[in-house]
Design an enzyme around this catalytic site. Structure first.
Site, PDB file in Angstrom:
ATOM      1  N   GLU A  22       4.095   6.902   5.444  1.00 52.34           N
ATOM      2  CA  GLU A  22       3.353   5.550   5.835  1.00 52.34           C
ATOM      3  C   GLU A  22       3.725   5.257   7.050  1.00 52.34           C
ATOM      4  O   GLU A  22       3.224   4.270   7.707  1.00 52.34           O
ATOM      5  CB  GLU A  22       3.799   4.299   4.971  1.00 52.34           C
ATOM      6  CG  GLU A  22       5.565   4.204   5.212  1.00 52.34           C
ATOM      7  CD  GLU A  22       5.935   3.305   3.951  1.00 52.34           C
ATOM      8  OE1 GLU A  22       5.608   3.259   2.691  1.00 52.34           O
ATOM      9  OE2 GLU A  22       6.870   2.407   4.329  1.00 52.34           O
ATOM     10  N   ARG A  73       0.340   0.889   1.853  1.00 51.61           N
ATOM     11  CA  ARG A  73       1.145   2.343   2.771  1.00 51.61           C
ATOM     12  C   ARG A  73       2.378   1.574   3.396  1.00 51.61           C
ATOM     13  O   ARG A  73       2.203   1.869   4.652  1.00 51.61           O
ATOM     14  CB  ARG A  73       0.080   2.592   3.529  1.00 51.61           C
ATOM     15  CG  ARG A  73       0.191   4.303   4.011  1.00 51.61           C
ATOM     16  CD  ARG A  73      -0.872   5.219   4.449  1.00 51.61           C
ATOM     17  NE  ARG A  73      -0.306   6.355   4.821  1.00 51.61           N
ATOM     18  CZ  ARG A  73      -1.152   7.247   5.105  1.00 51.61           C
ATOM     19  NH1 ARG A  73      -2.635   6.972   4.995  1.00 51.61           N
ATOM     20  NH2 ARG A  73      -0.903   8.525   5.208  1.00 51.61           N
ATOM     21  N   CYS A  74       3.273   1.045   2.757  1.00 49.56           N
ATOM     22  CA  CYS A  74       4.124   0.384   3.321  1.00 49.56           C
ATOM     23  C   CYS A  74       5.307   0.033   2.434  1.00 49.56           C
ATOM     24  O   CYS A  74       4.969   0.020   1.351  1.00 49.56           O
ATOM     25  CB  CYS A  74       3.533  -1.078   3.620  1.00 49.56           C
ATOM     26  SG  CYS A  74       4.611  -2.361   3.886  1.00 49.56           S
ATOM     27  N   GLN A 102       0.211   4.498 -10.036  1.00 46.70           N
ATOM     28  CA  GLN A 102       1.185   5.226  -9.050  1.00 46.70           C
ATOM     29  C   GLN A 102       2.278   5.305  -9.953  1.00 46.70           C
ATOM     30  O   GLN A 102       3.247   5.994  -9.415  1.00 46.70           O
ATOM     31  CB  GLN A 102       1.217   4.391  -7.758  1.00 46.70           C
ATOM     32  CG  GLN A 102      -0.067   4.523  -7.031  1.00 46.70           C
ATOM     33  CD  GLN A 102       0.102   3.703  -5.652  1.00 46.70           C
ATOM     34  OE1 GLN A 102      -0.899   2.823  -5.347  1.00 46.70           O
ATOM     35  NE2 GLN A 102       1.040   3.693  -4.912  1.00 46.70           N
TER      36      GLN A 102
END
Ligand code: CDP
Length: 795
Positions: free
Chosen positions: A740, A369-370, A222
């Site tokens: 998120e 996701r945070c 990523q």
């Protein structure tokens, strides 16, 4: 000619279909495993079966004798090249291949490189490792106990399992707030270890070319530029000779941010063998060894006045990081942005203490996701808010309304020092309550109770910090957090845009082109977007923590404005007027005094290559680096209604309402997709996802039979609301991050709903996931139910 219709050209606010789906739904995506290079060999990893053990010996002779095996790598061999250990993103060290001890089940012990993956796997099984087992530690309580074995005895001066102690806030002021309180509400709970579990596992293909000295690595990352820097520093290779290419990625969710041993081993193998080496992780390998999230314990207290006002908040958290502290997070904040807790409430005083511990589990703490522990922060916050309202005997919604930050209080300084930018919190709450039919539900709930049925309603309200940097406060390993965009407009007005972000399914190829269309009037379909190749994309920190729109998205707007500024000069030249006499409307410059005389952005582009004024540098391209002045602060209200079966503890979702205010929506359809995906992950965490460890440190949940992902069958329906829009005051197009939000705020809504349904039992907490047997135990035994490992034999 007049201004273009923004929606027709796919600009801001258009629900443009995702361009990337053209290839995905035809099976034409190009993932790391799809790439085949001439002469490529395959790598497999031998993992430790034990959670904690001393390595007595490793005998690789049988593996070397298997036909088709080219190389067997061990920690000892890595050590001769100073590569047995690598630095982590949190200033710790992590074993690449184990030398002295194994410290978690699934740890990398050796690698085999062979003609195909099957030979490599067989050869891994022919490696004989003798282990001397040591006691395993699977939670912070065991890690901190007197006489606990020191897991990180490799580190000089490390004589306990404590990694850090950290605090933030005003201890004395908070003490005073509690002294003045009419009531104190306390809650203890555990946010269990979960796994981002992208459908595509991790993998890499390292291709070292001895003739050019260039190393090209295709990998599932990523953050390609950060990996390039890490490879340059760890492997001591010149950075300009390293090219990281992150092709299509099948989901990341934070799992693909860290640097994994498999990447390092495939690179070393390619350098040694002088041929491409491919490593593709299998699902169990991914589930037991790569970036876990959460695994954190709360002891939280709220100081309350009897009229419902919160006077202070005190939190202590113990976080379980596994064997290596490898969280990717801003280096200043040891427990990520956990101190964003309670940012949407007006609370005068707060104090947080945090302690990190090593355990015999895979490295954890990734921001699934945070934004760096924000999910834990908002879960703790909303569970504490519900417990406090119950303790005061107040209505859940009213208690929130009394304490939410008012619209006229922005920018608002939170108890832990953040400055939230904007919002209409009360309005969002009203929209949510109306949509769910709050009063009516409370009436139905009371009627149902009289007939022995258990209905419950859970609310979760939260704002969260999205878009790290600014560079003053946010860095990873000293590299400042900002982002970038590079835009080249060709002579025919078509364009190519590259950014330092990296999409993993979020739709950047679609939405970034919409920002260009909004700023320049070039139709979105005329803009191709590329990300993930460090040789072509400008430097950026990558995509995680919903930072792409707030940072890279802002850079796209800023670079488009630079292009527009140059195009204005070209327009003045073409129109033969001074620049000051030129006006802009979408897609076109015109003469202020004669609006009919104008030139399109495409005509300006052509002039940049064929008819520029004297002295002007030819071409129409530019780069922007964007360092945000602040984080963006979206707000959300999630409300769930459930029915719990008192006989079995099974609970069903009746309705779920989501009100998200993420500022200006670039692509409303994509935003809705992001929210639905996040809610589904929230539901999974609350309902079913259960990855834990037994007393020996065995990972329970290493496959999809044990670690459950919700399918369409069990996923509830959602009612989404988009009517509240508070543009970010500092983002160039007013957008806030959103990717998120639902995964962050959602879990508490589900848990609060079940706890509301069983409120009469007096039970304060059931740890997630709220499995039927846990709920049933709470109903029948009337006590809190803990989910902390080691796993109970009946789970
Ligand atoms: O960093 P990440 O891409 O994961 O998250 P994000 O910045 O929240 O964006 C997720 C997706 O939603 C991207 O395609 C954004 O362009 C889109 N989005 C949007 O259309 N409008 C917003 N206000 C925020 C995001």
């Amino acid at each position: 000619m007049t201004a273009l219709d923004e929606i027709k050209i796919g600009g801001l606010g258009a629900s443009r279909k995702r361009v990337e789906d053209n290839r995905f739904i035809r099976g034409k995506g190009n993932y790391t495993d799809d790439i085949v290079l001439p002469g490529m060999l395959h790598m497999e990893i031998l993992r430790s079966p034990l959670a904690h053990a001393r390595i007595v010996s490793i005998d690789t002779s049988r593996a070397w004798r298997i036909p088709g095996v080219h190389l067997v790598l061990t920690g000892e061999m890595m050590a001769t090249r100073n590569l047995a250990w690598m630095p982590t993103l949190s200033y710790d060290t992590q074993a690449v291949l184990a030398t002295d001890k194994v410290r978690f089940q699934g740890q990398e012990v050796a690698c085999v490189i062979a003609d195909d993956p099957y030979i490599a796997k067989d050869a891994c099984e022919a490696i004989d490792v003798e282990y001397e087992p040591l006691p395993a530690i699977v939670n912070p309580e065991q890690a901190l106990a007197d006489g606990a074995p020191v897991i990180r005895d490799d580190k000089e001066g490390q004589d306990s399992n404590v990694i850090f102690n950290w605090e933030v806030g005003d201890a004395a002021g908070t003490e005073r707030a509690f002294a003045q309180a009419d009531k104190t509400s306390r809650l203890r709970l555990h946010y269990p270890r979960s796994h981002p579990s992208p459908i595509e596992c991790c993998g890499s293909i390292a291709d070292f070319n001895r003739a050019t000295s260039k190393l090209t690595v295709y990998m599932t990352t990523q953050a390609p530029h950060i990996i390039r820097a890490a490879v340059a520093l760890v492997a001591e290779l010149p950075e300009h000779m390293i090219r990281i290419i992150s092709p299509d990625i099948g989901g990341g969710f934070g799992n693909k941010v860290p640097v994994y041993p498999g990447y390092v081993c495939s690179i070393l193998a390619s350098i040694l063998l002088e041929c491409p080496v491919k490593w593709i992780e299998d699902k169990s390998g991914n589930l037991i060894s790569t970036g876990f999230a959460r695994d954190i314990y709360l002891d939280g207290e709220l100081a309350l006045r009897s009229d419902g006002k919160i006077l202070g908040v005190r939190m202590h958290v113990d976080s379980d990081h596994g064997a290596f502290f490898s969280d990717a997070q801003p280096s200043k904040f040891k427990i990520g942005l956990l101190h964003s807790a309670f940012a949407c409430y007006n609370i005068p005083a707060g104090h947080i203490t945090a302690r990190g511990t090593y355990t015999n589990k895979a490295p954890g703490g990734v921001a699934y996701r945070c934004s760096f522990r924000v999910t834990e922060a908002m879960f703790f916050q909303e569970r504490m808010i519900q417990a406090a309202a119950s303790d005061l005997g107040m209505d859940q919604a009213e208690f929130r309304r009394i304490n939410l930050v008012r619209d006229d209080q922005f920018p608002f300084r939170t108890p832990f020092g953040f400055l939230t930018d904007s919002g209409q919190y009360a309005k969002c709450l009203d929209v949510g309550l109306k949509a769910v039919g709050y009063e009516d539900f409370r009436r139905r709930q009371a009627e149902a109770k009289a007939r022995g049925r258990l209905l419950g309603l859970g609310i979760s309200t939260m704002t969260e910090p999205l878009g790290a940097g600014n560079s003053r406060e946010y860095d990873i390993l000293g590299i400042k957090m900002f982002d970038s965009a590079d835009l080249k407009v060709h002579m025919t007005g078509k364009a190519i845009l590259r950014t330092g972000a990296k999409t993993q399914g979020q739709g950047h190829e679609t939405t970034w082109a919409q920002i260009v269309a909004h700023e320049l009037g070039i139709p979105a379909e005329d803009v191709v977007v590329e990300e993930g190749d460090t040789d072509t994309a400008p430097f950026g920190m990558g995509t995680y923590a919903s930072r792409s729109t707030p940072v890279a998205g802002a850079a796209v707007a800023m670079v488009s404005r630079k292009i527009r500024a140059k195009a204005r000069k070209l327009a003045a030249h073409l129109l033969e007027v001074s620049e000051e006499d030129v006006e802009w409307e979408l897609g076109r410059f015109y003469v202020r005094s004669a609006p009919g005389r104008g030139v399109t952005i495409q005509e300006c582009a052509m002039a940049a290559y064929s008819n520029m004024p004297d002295g002007m540098e030819p071409g129409l391209e530019n780069t922007a680096y964007y360092d945000p002045p602040n984080l963006t602060w979206p707000f959300a209200v999630y409300i769930v209604t459930v029915e719990v079966d008192p006989e079995t503890g099974v609970w069903d979702v009746l309705n779920m309402v989501a009100v998200d205010d993420c500022g200006v929506r670039i692509n409303p359809m994509i935003v809705e997709g992001q929210i639905m995906g996040g809610l589904t992950e929230a539901y999974a965490m609350a309902n079913m996802q259960f990855i834990t460890f037994d007393a020996e440190g065995n990972c329970v949940g290493s496959n999809y039979m044990d670690y459950l992902l919700p399918t369409a069958w069990e996923t509830p329906g959602y009612e989404l609301h988009s009517e509240v829009v508070t543009p970010s005051p500092h983002h160039p197009i007013g957008a806030k991050g959103v990717g998120e939000c639902a995964a962050v705020g959602g879990p508490a809504a589900f848990v609060n709903a079940v706890m509301d349904a069983i409120a009469d039992t007096g039970v304060r907490n059931i740890d997630m996931p709220l499995l039927p047997d846990r709920v049933w135990e709470a109903i029948t035994k009337r006590h809190d139910v803990s989910g902390a490992p080691p796993v109970r034999s009946d789970d």
